[in-house]
Design an enzyme around this catalytic site. Structure first.
Site, mmCIF file in Angstrom:
data_model
loop_
_atom_site.group_PDB
_atom_site.id
_atom_site.type_symbol
_atom_site.label_atom_id
_atom_site.label_comp_id
_atom_site.label_asym_id
_atom_site.label_seq_id
_atom_site.Cartn_x
_atom_site.Cartn_y
_atom_site.Cartn_z
ATOM 1 N N ARG A 1 0.859 -1.186 0.000
ATOM 2 C CA ARG A 1 0.000 0.000 0.000
ATOM 3 C C ARG A 1 0.893 1.233 0.000
ATOM 4 O O ARG A 1 1.984 1.229 0.594
ATOM 5 C CB ARG A 1 -0.888 0.045 1.252
ATOM 6 C CG ARG A 1 -2.096 -0.876 1.199
ATOM 7 C CD ARG A 1 -3.134 -0.427 0.158
ATOM 8 N NE ARG A 1 -4.333 -1.250 0.154
ATOM 9 C CZ ARG A 1 -4.593 -2.254 -0.681
ATOM 10 N NH1 ARG A 1 -3.707 -2.591 -1.599
ATOM 11 N NH2 ARG A 1 -5.736 -2.911 -0.625
ATOM 12 N N HIS B 1 -1.554 -0.233 -9.791
ATOM 13 C CA HIS B 1 -2.257 -1.094 -8.823
ATOM 14 C C HIS B 1 -2.827 -2.341 -9.518
ATOM 15 O O HIS B 1 -4.020 -2.637 -9.447
ATOM 16 C CB HIS B 1 -3.368 -0.319 -8.094
ATOM 17 C CG HIS B 1 -3.768 -0.979 -6.797
ATOM 18 N ND1 HIS B 1 -4.161 -0.272 -5.689
ATOM 19 C CD2 HIS B 1 -3.826 -2.293 -6.446
ATOM 20 C CE1 HIS B 1 -4.455 -1.114 -4.705
ATOM 21 N NE2 HIS B 1 -4.254 -2.358 -5.148
HETATM 22 P P1 NAP Z 1 -2.017 -10.557 5.849
HETATM 23 O O1 NAP Z 1 -2.157 -12.015 5.608
HETATM 24 O O2 NAP Z 1 -2.932 -9.891 6.828
HETATM 25 O O3 NAP Z 1 -0.502 -10.305 6.275
HETATM 26 C C1 NAP Z 1 -0.049 -9.090 6.764
HETATM 27 C C2 NAP Z 1 1.375 -9.264 7.255
HETATM 28 O O4 NAP Z 1 1.854 -7.994 7.691
HETATM 29 C C3 NAP Z 1 1.477 -10.212 8.460
HETATM 30 O O5 NAP Z 1 2.645 -10.980 8.373
HETATM 31 C C4 NAP Z 1 1.555 -9.244 9.628
HETATM 32 O O6 NAP Z 1 2.243 -9.743 10.767
HETATM 33 C C5 NAP Z 1 2.361 -8.126 9.015
HETATM 34 N N1 NAP Z 1 2.175 -6.890 9.758
HETATM 35 C C6 NAP Z 1 1.025 -6.213 10.025
HETATM 36 N N2 NAP Z 1 1.266 -5.143 10.815
HETATM 37 C C7 NAP Z 1 2.596 -5.153 11.064
HETATM 38 C C8 NAP Z 1 3.446 -4.332 11.835
HETATM 39 N N3 NAP Z 1 2.972 -3.263 12.509
HETATM 40 N N4 NAP Z 1 4.764 -4.637 11.890
HETATM 41 C C9 NAP Z 1 5.251 -5.712 11.238
HETATM 42 N N5 NAP Z 1 4.481 -6.557 10.475
HETATM 43 C C10 NAP Z 1 3.181 -6.263 10.404
HETATM 44 O O7 NAP Z 1 -2.168 -9.737 4.491
HETATM 45 P P2 NAP Z 1 -1.953 -10.277 2.993
HETATM 46 O O8 NAP Z 1 -3.137 -11.011 2.518
HETATM 47 O O9 NAP Z 1 -0.633 -10.936 2.915
HETATM 48 O O10 NAP Z 1 -1.932 -8.886 2.206
HETATM 49 C C11 NAP Z 1 -0.966 -7.889 2.498
HETATM 50 C C12 NAP Z 1 -1.345 -6.587 1.817
HETATM 51 O O11 NAP Z 1 -1.126 -6.671 0.402
HETATM 52 C C13 NAP Z 1 -2.832 -6.225 1.904
HETATM 53 O O12 NAP Z 1 -3.145 -5.645 3.151
HETATM 54 C C14 NAP Z 1 -2.970 -5.228 0.776
HETATM 55 O O13 NAP Z 1 -2.663 -3.948 1.283
HETATM 56 C C15 NAP Z 1 -1.867 -5.642 -0.211
HETATM 57 N N6 NAP Z 1 -2.413 -6.135 -1.495
HETATM 58 C C16 NAP Z 1 -2.070 -5.477 -2.637
HETATM 59 C C17 NAP Z 1 -2.538 -5.923 -3.858
HETATM 60 C C18 NAP Z 1 -2.125 -5.238 -5.137
HETATM 61 O O14 NAP Z 1 -2.642 -5.556 -6.207
HETATM 62 N N7 NAP Z 1 -1.182 -4.318 -5.111
HETATM 63 C C19 NAP Z 1 -3.367 -7.045 -3.937
HETATM 64 C C20 NAP Z 1 -3.713 -7.677 -2.747
HETATM 65 C C21 NAP Z 1 -3.228 -7.218 -1.531
HETATM 66 P P3 NAP Z 1 1.698 -11.024 11.592
HETATM 67 O O15 NAP Z 1 1.967 -12.194 10.687
HETATM 68 O O16 NAP Z 1 2.515 -11.043 12.788
HETATM 69 O O17 NAP Z 1 0.222 -10.780 11.803
#
Ligand code: NAP
Length: 311
Positions: A226, A274
């Site tokens: 993001r 995006h």
């Molecule tokens: P997720 O499964 O919720 O994973 C988030 C990760 O970030 C987890 O490992 C979490 O730690 C870590 N995290 C959260 N807050 C943190 C902090 N304060 N310090 C350190 N680590 C932290 O999310 P996901 O499904 O992998 O998706 C990640 C992001 O990708 C989404 O939120 C979205 O913004 C982005 N995305 C982008 C696209 C695009 O097309 N560009 C598409 C889809 C998603 P823990 O494991 O300890 O909880």
């Protein structure tokens, strides 16, 4: 009894999702009526996209779950009217797409492909053979559904892998760091940094002047997470000084990225609109149907969002 499911996403998605959702409900043994217009007081579940016109959840008094079509939930998680459980999207198709995008852009920089794609000048340069992946350190910030899949895929190429998350993690072949204190260690000396963190108050400006000073000189930043994860002024300064060699950015604080934003014209920035990955209806409908099945069976929903941590 028939379960009423409201489809609250832009109308253009209806034609693609409706037949696939109905088939998935049937496969999961769910007797559901899917509609764009279920009255709020009769709605049991909402299939939801944060850019839908539905923003007030107050009238949905019997709704047992809001099932988000997107992985990111920052646009809905703080909605004060949302008292129903919120599940985010974890979809095999979305994950596979992100793995392919991240591996593609990582390999572009690792192999120095730009040298040969642009500015061919008739000079035979024999000294441009790339190093092996095992000579490079890649750091994935965020080890959730997407980050861990990308780290695992990059590990298969042989990259020296590091990862960072909020809570401790164990991932085969990945040196894992966590918490505020682990960030600088995770970044120190890294050659390629990939951001797959959610957008929360804690993750804003994860890459800033201090943290951008830690990777190896000339490191590459790849952000499909993001926009607010990066302090843009700090990144531009790091690009200017050569501390960061290139940034490939898919997400921005303002989208679409304004046409006069310095990222567009910067020679060492690649902007993508995006498109890193998207939810794929074909696979996502099974996640939604499974969650409705669970809800009706009294089982906890999958991928529930924690309102306190914001993801
Ligand atoms: P997720 O499964 O919720 O994973 C988030 C990760 O970030 C987890 O490992 C979490 O730690 C870590 N995290 C959260 N807050 C943190 C902090 N304060 N310090 C350190 N680590 C932290 O999310 P996901 O499904 O992998 O998706 C990640 C992001 O990708 C989404 O939120 C979205 O913004 C982005 N995305 C982008 C696209 C695009 O097309 N560009 C598409 C889809 C998603 P823990 O494991 O300890 O909880």
């Amino acid at each position: 009894m028939t379960i009423n499911v409201l489809f609250a996403a832009p109308a253009k998605d209806w034609d693609e999702y409706a037949p696939l959702l109905r088939a998935a409900f049937s496969d999961h043994g769910i007797d559901a009526a899917l509609s764009l217009e279920t009255p709020p007081e009769e709605t049991d579940y909402i299939v939801y996209a944060p850019n839908s016109s539905l923003q007030d959840f107050t009238p949905f008094t019997r709704c047992k779950g809001v099932l988000n079509l997107w992985a990111g939930v920052e646009q809905i998680v703080q909605n004060p009217t949302l008292t129903q459980p919120l599940a985010r999207m974890v979809d095999d198709g979305l994950t596979q797409g992100m793995v392919e995008w991240v591996c593609g852009h990582t390999l572009r920089h690792h192999l120095g492909m730009d040298t040969h794609l642009f500015g061919q000048d008739g000079i035979w340069r024999e000294d441009t053979a790339p190093p092996l992946a095992s000579d490079r350190t890649v750091c994935v910030l965020g080890l959730g559904a997407l980050g861990s899949a990308c780290a695992n895929a990059l590990r298969q190429f042989g990259f020296r892998m590091r990862g960072w998350s909020r809570t401790p993690k164990l991932l085969e072949g990945v040196t894992c760091f966590y918490g505020t204190s682990g960030l600088l260690d995770a970044l120190t000396g890294a050659d390629i940094i990939i951001l797959l963190l959610p957008n929360t108050p804690e993750t804003e400006n994860t890459l800033n002047a201090e943290t951008l000073a830690r990777p190896a000189r000339g490191a590459v930043v790849i952000n499909p997470g993001r926009g607010p994860l990066i302090d843009d002024d700090a990144l531009l300064a790091a690009l200017e000084s050569g501390q960061i060699g290139h940034a490939t950015l898919d997400v921005f604080r303002t989208e679409p990225l304004p046409s006069d934003h310095p990222y567009w014209a910067h020679p060492n920035v690649t902007v993508t609109p995006h498109i890193a990955s998207a939810t794929r209806a074909k696979t996502a409908v099974n996640v939604i149907a499974e969650n409705i099945r669970r809800g009706e069976a009294g089982e906890p929903l999958l991928h529930l969002v924690n309102r306190d941590s914001g993801y």
